[in-house]
Design a protein around this motif. Structure first.
Motif, PDB file in Angstrom:
ATOM      1  N   SER A  29     -16.284 -91.719   6.663  1.00  0.00           N
ATOM      2  CA  SER A  29     -15.848 -92.200   5.343  1.00  0.00           C
ATOM      3  C   SER A  29     -15.330 -91.073   4.465  1.00  0.00           C
ATOM      4  O   SER A  29     -14.528 -91.303   3.563  1.00  0.00           O
ATOM      5  N   MET A  30     -15.787 -89.862   4.712  1.00  0.00           N
ATOM      6  CA  MET A  30     -15.343 -88.719   3.917  1.00  0.00           C
ATOM      7  C   MET A  30     -14.147 -87.993   4.524  1.00  0.00           C
ATOM      8  O   MET A  30     -13.492 -87.227   3.834  1.00  0.00           O
ATOM      9  N   THR A  31     -13.855 -88.234   5.810  1.00  0.00           N
ATOM     10  CA  THR A  31     -12.849 -87.408   6.473  1.00  0.00           C
ATOM     11  C   THR A  31     -11.625 -88.156   6.995  1.00  0.00           C
ATOM     12  O   THR A  31     -10.566 -87.539   7.144  1.00  0.00           O
ATOM     13  N   LEU A  32     -11.738 -89.431   7.285  1.00  0.00           N
ATOM     14  CA  LEU A  32     -10.591 -90.164   7.824  1.00  0.00           C
ATOM     15  C   LEU A  32      -9.508 -90.358   6.767  1.00  0.00           C
ATOM     16  O   LEU A  32      -9.810 -90.483   5.578  1.00  0.00           O
ATOM     17  N   PRO A  33      -8.246 -90.441   7.188  1.00  0.00           N
ATOM     18  CA  PRO A  33      -7.175 -90.784   6.240  1.00  0.00           C
ATOM     19  C   PRO A  33      -7.424 -92.184   5.656  1.00  0.00           C
ATOM     20  O   PRO A  33      -8.036 -93.038   6.316  1.00  0.00           O
ATOM     21  N   ALA A  34      -6.954 -92.425   4.455  1.00  0.00           N
ATOM     22  CA  ALA A  34      -7.266 -93.650   3.707  1.00  0.00           C
ATOM     23  C   ALA A  34      -7.053 -94.935   4.503  1.00  0.00           C
ATOM     24  O   ALA A  34      -7.937 -95.798   4.546  1.00  0.00           O
ATOM     25  N   GLY A  35      -5.897 -95.120   5.127  1.00  0.00           N
ATOM     26  CA  GLY A  35      -5.625 -96.369   5.839  1.00  0.00           C
ATOM     27  C   GLY A  35      -6.574 -96.607   7.001  1.00  0.00           C
ATOM     28  O   GLY A  35      -7.120 -97.700   7.180  1.00  0.00           O
ATOM     29  N   VAL A  36      -6.799 -95.579   7.797  1.00  0.00           N
ATOM     30  CA  VAL A  36      -7.714 -95.676   8.943  1.00  0.00           C
ATOM     31  C   VAL A  36      -9.143 -95.837   8.441  1.00  0.00           C
ATOM     32  O   VAL A  36      -9.931 -96.603   8.998  1.00  0.00           O
ATOM     33  N   ASN A  37      -9.474 -95.113   7.374  1.00  0.00           N
ATOM     34  CA  ASN A  37     -10.801 -95.165   6.773  1.00  0.00           C
ATOM     35  C   ASN A  37     -11.124 -96.593   6.325  1.00  0.00           C
ATOM     36  O   ASN A  37     -12.187 -97.132   6.617  1.00  0.00           O
ATOM     37  N   ARG A  38     -10.183 -97.186   5.619  1.00  0.00           N
ATOM     38  CA  ARG A  38     -10.362 -98.552   5.114  1.00  0.00           C
ATOM     39  C   ARG A  38     -10.591 -99.521   6.267  1.00  0.00           C
ATOM     40  O   ARG A  38     -11.546-100.302   6.267  1.00  0.00           O
ATOM     41  N   ALA A  39      -9.732 -99.466   7.282  1.00  0.00           N
ATOM     42  CA  ALA A  39      -9.847-100.374   8.426  1.00  0.00           C
ATOM     43  C   ALA A  39     -11.163-100.155   9.185  1.00  0.00           C
ATOM     44  O   ALA A  39     -11.846-101.118   9.552  1.00  0.00           O
ATOM     45  N   PRO A  42     -14.627 -91.449 -12.765  1.00  0.00           N
ATOM     46  CA  PRO A  42     -14.241 -92.227 -11.592  1.00  0.00           C
ATOM     47  C   PRO A  42     -14.745 -91.559 -10.309  1.00  0.00           C
ATOM     48  O   PRO A  42     -14.649 -90.349 -10.152  1.00  0.00           O
ATOM     49  N   ILE A  43     -15.304 -92.364  -9.437  1.00  0.00           N
ATOM     50  CA  ILE A  43     -15.822 -91.865  -8.167  1.00  0.00           C
ATOM     51  C   ILE A  43     -14.859 -92.289  -7.066  1.00  0.00           C
ATOM     52  O   ILE A  43     -14.528 -93.472  -6.956  1.00  0.00           O
ATOM     53  N   PRO A  44     -14.401 -91.350  -6.249  1.00  0.00           N
ATOM     54  CA  PRO A  44     -13.493 -91.717  -5.159  1.00  0.00           C
ATOM     55  C   PRO A  44     -14.141 -92.730  -4.205  1.00  0.00           C
ATOM     56  O   PRO A  44     -15.354 -92.707  -3.987  1.00  0.00           O
ATOM     57  N   VAL A  45     -13.317 -93.602  -3.657  1.00  0.00           N
ATOM     58  CA  VAL A  45     -13.810 -94.638  -2.743  1.00  0.00           C
ATOM     59  C   VAL A  45     -14.549 -94.006  -1.574  1.00  0.00           C
ATOM     60  O   VAL A  45     -15.588 -94.522  -1.143  1.00  0.00           O
ATOM     61  N   GLN A  46     -14.054 -92.893  -1.068  1.00  0.00           N
ATOM     62  CA  GLN A  46     -14.699 -92.244   0.076  1.00  0.00           C
ATOM     63  C   GLN A  46     -16.141 -91.867  -0.248  1.00  0.00           C
ATOM     64  O   GLN A  46     -17.032 -92.014   0.601  1.00  0.00           O
ATOM     65  N   VAL A  47     -16.385 -91.402  -1.446  1.00  0.00           N
ATOM     66  CA  VAL A  47     -17.735 -91.004  -1.849  1.00  0.00           C
ATOM     67  C   VAL A  47     -18.631 -92.235  -1.963  1.00  0.00           C
ATOM     68  O   VAL A  47     -19.791 -92.220  -1.532  1.00  0.00           O
ATOM     69  N   LYS A  48     -18.111 -93.310  -2.540  1.00  0.00           N
ATOM     70  CA  LYS A  48     -18.878 -94.558  -2.631  1.00  0.00           C
ATOM     71  C   LYS A  48     -19.266 -95.051  -1.245  1.00  0.00           C
ATOM     72  O   LYS A  48     -20.402 -95.470  -1.009  1.00  0.00           O
ATOM     73  N   LEU A  49     -18.306 -95.020  -0.322  1.00  0.00           N
ATOM     74  CA  LEU A  49     -18.573 -95.486   1.043  1.00  0.00           C
ATOM     75  C   LEU A  49     -19.610 -94.605   1.727  1.00  0.00           C
ATOM     76  O   LEU A  49     -20.546 -95.115   2.362  1.00  0.00           O
ATOM     77  N   ALA A  50     -19.462 -93.297   1.605  1.00  0.00           N
ATOM     78  CA  ALA A  50     -20.423 -92.383   2.239  1.00  0.00           C
ATOM     79  C   ALA A  50     -21.820 -92.582   1.667  1.00  0.00           C
ATOM     80  O   ALA A  50     -22.810 -92.574   2.406  1.00  0.00           O
ATOM     81  N   ALA A  51     -21.913 -92.792   0.354  1.00  0.00           N
ATOM     82  CA  ALA A  51     -23.220 -93.026  -0.273  1.00  0.00           C
ATOM     83  C   ALA A  51     -23.826 -94.341   0.214  1.00  0.00           C
ATOM     84  O   ALA A  51     -25.030 -94.415   0.498  1.00  0.00           O
ATOM     85  N   ALA A  52     -23.014 -95.370   0.325  1.00  0.00           N
ATOM     86  CA  ALA A  52     -23.521 -96.664   0.798  1.00  0.00           C
ATOM     87  C   ALA A  52     -23.973 -96.580   2.256  1.00  0.00           C
ATOM     88  O   ALA A  52     -25.012 -97.134   2.626  1.00  0.00           O
ATOM     89  N   TRP A  53     -23.194 -95.879   3.088  1.00  0.00           N
ATOM     90  CA  TRP A  53     -23.600 -95.716   4.488  1.00  0.00           C
ATOM     91  C   TRP A  53     -24.878 -94.886   4.601  1.00  0.00           C
ATOM     92  O   TRP A  53     -25.733 -95.158   5.450  1.00  0.00           O
ATOM     93  N   THR A  54     -25.035 -93.895   3.736  1.00  0.00           N
ATOM     94  CA  THR A  54     -26.262 -93.095   3.737  1.00  0.00           C
ATOM     95  C   THR A  54     -27.453 -93.958   3.361  1.00  0.00           C
ATOM     96  O   THR A  54     -28.505 -93.901   4.013  1.00  0.00           O
ATOM     97  N   SER A  55     -27.303 -94.774   2.328  1.00  0.00           N
ATOM     98  CA  SER A  55     -28.376 -95.691   1.925  1.00  0.00           C
ATOM     99  C   SER A  55     -28.702 -96.664   3.042  1.00  0.00           C
ATOM    100  O   SER A  55     -29.873 -96.921   3.339  1.00  0.00           O
ATOM    101  N   PHE A  56     -27.666 -97.210   3.668  1.00  0.00           N
ATOM    102  CA  PHE A  56     -27.865 -98.146   4.775  1.00  0.00           C
ATOM    103  C   PHE A  56     -28.636 -97.459   5.902  1.00  0.00           C
ATOM    104  O   PHE A  56     -29.569 -98.029   6.467  1.00  0.00           O
TER     105      PHE A  56
END
Length: 162
Positions: free
Chosen positions: A82-92, A15-29
């Motif tokens: 995406s790697m550092t914000l708390p989950a709720g703020v990160n999601r928003a 399982p890959i944490p959501v934060q890692v998926k988001l950071a990878a997607a933003w890096t690709s973008f």
């Protein structure tokens, strides 16, 4: 009574944490975003326009370059956020920023001729796909914490196997 144990397969997906998926997607973008801008220099007349002090129809100025810097800084900052914000703020934050960047990405096609439709269609399409992945990942972010792995939960799992 037999206890079944399975040995993990080296090819199993962990399982890959959501934060890692988001950071990878933003890096690709971010890479795609920058490469599209770089490839744009190969269009006839673009470099000549820049040498004459124009980008699209805008005069090159410190204000214009500051706007461009802010524009390309957003995905770069989102990697770190995406790697550092708390989950709720990160999601928003991911939901808001990705939603705002979709129409911004589509603006790149403004004024394009049919000759360049494939270039802009592919580049914008890929950018929007990455942003859609970010939106989906942030939207479906798990609301409950996962059961931690460790000695306390191992005993629980043993009871379930019997």
């Amino acid at each position: 009574m037999t206890i079944r144990t399975t040995t993990p397969n080296l090819l199993d997906n962990v399982p890959i944490p959501v934060q890692v998926k988001l950071a990878a997607a933003w890096t690709s973008f971010m890479f795609l975003y920058i490469y599209v801008d770089l490839f744009n220099f190969y269009k006839p007349g673009v470099v000549d326009g820049i040498l004459n002090g124009l980008v699209w129809r805008f005069d090159i100025s410190s204000t214009l370059l500051t706007i461009f810097l802010v524009s390309v800084s957003i995905p770069a900052l989102m990697v770190a956020l995406s790697m550092t914000l708390p989950a709720g703020v990160n999601r928003a934050t991911n939901l808001v920023v990705a939603s705002l960047l979709i129409p911004y990405s589509m603006f790149n096609a403004a004024g394009a001729t049919w000759e360049w439709a494939a270039f802009y269609g592919l580049s914008i399409g890929l950018e929007v796909l990455l942003l859609a992945f970010i939106l989906r990942s942030a939207w479906t972010w798990p609301r409950t914490p996962a059961v931690p792995a460790g000695p306390a939960t191992t005993d629980l799992r043993e009871d379930l196997r019997q």
